[in-house]
Design a protein around this motif. Structure first.
Motif, PDB file in Angstrom:
ATOM      1  N   PRO A   1      11.136  41.124  30.589  1.00 21.14           N
ATOM      2  CA  PRO A   1      12.566  41.088  30.937  1.00 21.14           C
ATOM      3  C   PRO A   1      13.295  39.862  30.396  1.00 21.14           C
ATOM      4  O   PRO A   1      14.524  39.818  30.435  1.00 21.14           O
ATOM      5  CB  PRO A   1      12.556  41.091  32.469  1.00 21.14           C
ATOM      6  CG  PRO A   1      11.212  40.579  32.850  1.00 21.14           C
ATOM      7  CD  PRO A   1      10.280  41.037  31.783  1.00 21.14           C
ATOM      8  N   THR A   2      12.560  38.873  29.890  1.00 22.63           N
ATOM      9  CA  THR A   2      13.231  37.691  29.346  1.00 22.63           C
ATOM     10  C   THR A   2      13.538  37.840  27.853  1.00 22.63           C
ATOM     11  O   THR A   2      14.117  36.929  27.256  1.00 22.63           O
ATOM     12  CB  THR A   2      12.392  36.411  29.543  1.00 22.63           C
ATOM     13  OG1 THR A   2      11.286  36.402  28.637  1.00 22.63           O
ATOM     14  CG2 THR A   2      11.906  36.301  30.972  1.00 22.63           C
ATOM     15  N   MET A   3      13.148  38.937  27.245  1.00 22.61           N
ATOM     16  CA  MET A   3      13.488  39.146  25.835  1.00 22.61           C
ATOM     17  C   MET A   3      14.992  39.332  25.692  1.00 22.61           C
ATOM     18  O   MET A   3      15.602  40.122  26.419  1.00 22.61           O
ATOM     19  CB  MET A   3      12.769  40.378  25.279  1.00 22.61           C
ATOM     20  CG  MET A   3      11.326  40.137  24.903  1.00 22.61           C
ATOM     21  SD  MET A   3      10.634  41.551  24.019  1.00 22.61           S
ATOM     22  CE  MET A   3       9.106  40.850  23.411  1.00 22.61           C
ATOM     23  N   ARG A   4      15.605  38.609  24.766  1.00 22.04           N
ATOM     24  CA  ARG A   4      17.031  38.756  24.518  1.00 22.04           C
ATOM     25  C   ARG A   4      17.390  38.089  23.199  1.00 22.04           C
ATOM     26  O   ARG A   4      16.533  37.517  22.522  1.00 22.04           O
ATOM     27  CB  ARG A   4      17.853  38.162  25.661  1.00 22.04           C
ATOM     28  CG  ARG A   4      17.612  36.690  25.968  1.00 22.04           C
ATOM     29  CD  ARG A   4      18.523  36.265  27.087  1.00 22.04           C
ATOM     30  NE  ARG A   4      18.379  34.876  27.466  1.00 22.04           N
ATOM     31  CZ  ARG A   4      19.236  34.235  28.238  1.00 22.04           C
ATOM     32  NH1 ARG A   4      20.311  34.867  28.707  1.00 22.04           N
ATOM     33  NH2 ARG A   4      19.052  32.972  28.563  1.00 22.04           N
ATOM     34  N   THR A   5      18.664  38.164  22.856  1.00 22.47           N
ATOM     35  CA  THR A   5      19.114  37.583  21.604  1.00 22.47           C
ATOM     36  C   THR A   5      19.477  36.107  21.785  1.00 22.47           C
ATOM     37  O   THR A   5      19.712  35.636  22.903  1.00 22.47           O
ATOM     38  CB  THR A   5      20.346  38.324  21.061  1.00 22.47           C
ATOM     39  OG1 THR A   5      21.445  38.109  21.974  1.00 22.47           O
ATOM     40  CG2 THR A   5      20.077  39.814  20.925  1.00 22.47           C
ATOM     41  N   SER A   6      19.576  35.416  20.668  1.00 23.96           N
ATOM     42  CA  SER A   6      19.967  34.003  20.709  1.00 23.96           C
ATOM     43  C   SER A   6      21.372  33.836  21.258  1.00 23.96           C
ATOM     44  O   SER A   6      21.666  32.868  21.975  1.00 23.96           O
ATOM     45  CB  SER A   6      19.881  33.404  19.303  1.00 23.96           C
ATOM     46  OG  SER A   6      18.560  33.421  18.835  1.00 23.96           O
ATOM     47  N   ALA A   7      22.259  34.760  20.942  1.00 22.69           N
ATOM     48  CA  ALA A   7      23.638  34.673  21.431  1.00 22.69           C
ATOM     49  C   ALA A   7      23.682  34.786  22.949  1.00 22.69           C
ATOM     50  O   ALA A   7      24.463  34.089  23.615  1.00 22.69           O
ATOM     51  CB  ALA A   7      24.494  35.758  20.797  1.00 22.69           C
ATOM     52  N   GLU A   8      22.847  35.646  23.516  1.00 19.20           N
ATOM     53  CA  GLU A   8      22.803  35.773  24.975  1.00 19.20           C
ATOM     54  C   GLU A   8      22.305  34.474  25.612  1.00 19.20           C
ATOM     55  O   GLU A   8      22.852  34.002  26.614  1.00 19.20           O
ATOM     56  CB  GLU A   8      21.882  36.933  25.367  1.00 19.20           C
ATOM     57  CG  GLU A   8      22.436  38.307  25.027  1.00 19.20           C
ATOM     58  CD  GLU A   8      21.444  39.423  25.296  1.00 19.20           C
ATOM     59  OE1 GLU A   8      21.786  40.353  26.042  1.00 19.20           O
ATOM     60  OE2 GLU A   8      20.317  39.356  24.768  1.00 19.20           O
TER      61      GLU A   8
END
Length: 334
Positions: free
Chosen positions: A259-266
């Protein structure tokens, strides 16, 4: 109060959107964007509140020289007092044996921890005296043994005299040719050290009446699927997975795997709020937001990181490694 925000590794994946967001949302702040190769930073045209400067974290003499210049610029009014230091730069090498800097330290540990500690300690006395400021340190779920899928050997901070092995690994430390496993362990250990040092830093700040309005956080920004780290100093297989599995299937991976996977912008949106102290925390009405965070949420760091005796031992060794004397920092001696 608007002031100066320093961002290390300002050409990195997270720093670029963070800079854009700071300029859009908090334009009254002055930004110091740093990188080992400053020509890789795209400075907004015509914006005189953005300064690009060279900072090589693999060279402690350069770190101290940079800090001296910043101090002079603040004292002479060329820069406003500091609002925050965002310690974004990092290094890892999953493709070769441990590397040593010209300072004689293992490179991953120096860039990620020692150099940032030197920078922060040199500059603590130059935050705004009334409003204080924020030190934003970067950790990772890798600091907690067993939490990151790339882990093969768990991170560990040794005790006593063995602390020296963090900066000068023994020759036998690299088992055969398992560069990825050992390289990731060095990275994870540096992230564990960052969390432990953050707790010690906050204790020393809180005990100092002149500096107790400065707070520090260690943030796990998440596993960034578009991070440049997945393409630099990594085995080809990891780069391929990043391009053809991780990034295209982010939605599914975030929902069912991590669940911690995300984009750099986020991630950048959270870091900007920490840096400007706009992050809300109902438990800290007076902005004593300190400690470890996962994404933007207060979290519990690993059991090893909470060992106060080890924190203080690491604090003392870090002062030595970073070449910080009592004259170099505004903090009162312990």
């Amino acid at each position: 109060m608007p002031g100066t925000i320093i961002i290390t590794g300002a050409n990195g994946s997270l720093a670029v959107p963070a800079t854009q967001l700071l300029l859009a949302k908090y334009p009254d702040h002055t930004l110091i964007l740093t990188a080992r190769n400053p020509q890789t930073i795209n400075k907004p045209n015509g914006n005189h509140s953005v300064h690009v400067r060279k900072l090589d974290l693999a060279d402690l003499s350069a770190v101290h020289a940079f800090a001296t210049t910043i101090i002079s610029d603040i004292q002479t009014g060329k820069l406003p007092p500091l609002t925050s230091i965002v310690c974004n730069a990092f290094y890892w090498n999953l493709r070769s044996k441990p590397e040593s800097t010209d300072d004689g330290y293992e490179k991953t540990f120096q860039v990620n921890h020692i150099a940032h500690a030197a920078l922060v300690l040199r500059l603590l006395g130059h935050f705004d005296r009334v409003s204080g400021g924020r030190v934003v340190l970067f950790s990772s779920d890798a600091h907690w043994p067993g939490k990151n899928g790339l882990e093969k050997y768990p991170p560990k901070i040794p005790e006593g005299d063995d602390l020296e092995t963090l900066v000068k690994p023994p020759a036998h430390a690299e088992a055969k040719s398992d560069h990825m496993g050992r390289g990731f362990q060095r990275y994870a250990t540096s992230k564990l050290a960052i969390v432990m040092w953050m707790y010690a830093l906050n204790r020393h700040l809180e005990a100092d009446l002149a500096l107790n309005k400065i707070t520090a956080v260690a943030v796990n920004p998440g596993n960034l699927t578009d991070s440049r780290a997945l393409r630099v100093n990594t085995p080809p297989l990891l780069t391929i997975m990043s391009l053809f599995v991780i990034r295209p299937f982010l939605f599914l991976l975030r929902r069912f795997v991590d669940p911690t996977m995300r984009t750099s912008a986020e991630a950048a949106a959270d870091i900007v709020e920490f840096a400007t102290r706009s992050h809300s925390n109902t438990d800290s009405p007076e902005d004593r937001t300190v400690g470890y965070y996962t994404l933007g949420n207060k979290d519990i760091s690993s059991p090893d990181s909470l060992d106060e005796a080890k924190q203080e031992a690491l604090w003392a060794k870090t002062l030595q490694w970073a070449r910080i004397s009592s004259e170099d920092m505004a903090l009162l001696p312990a």
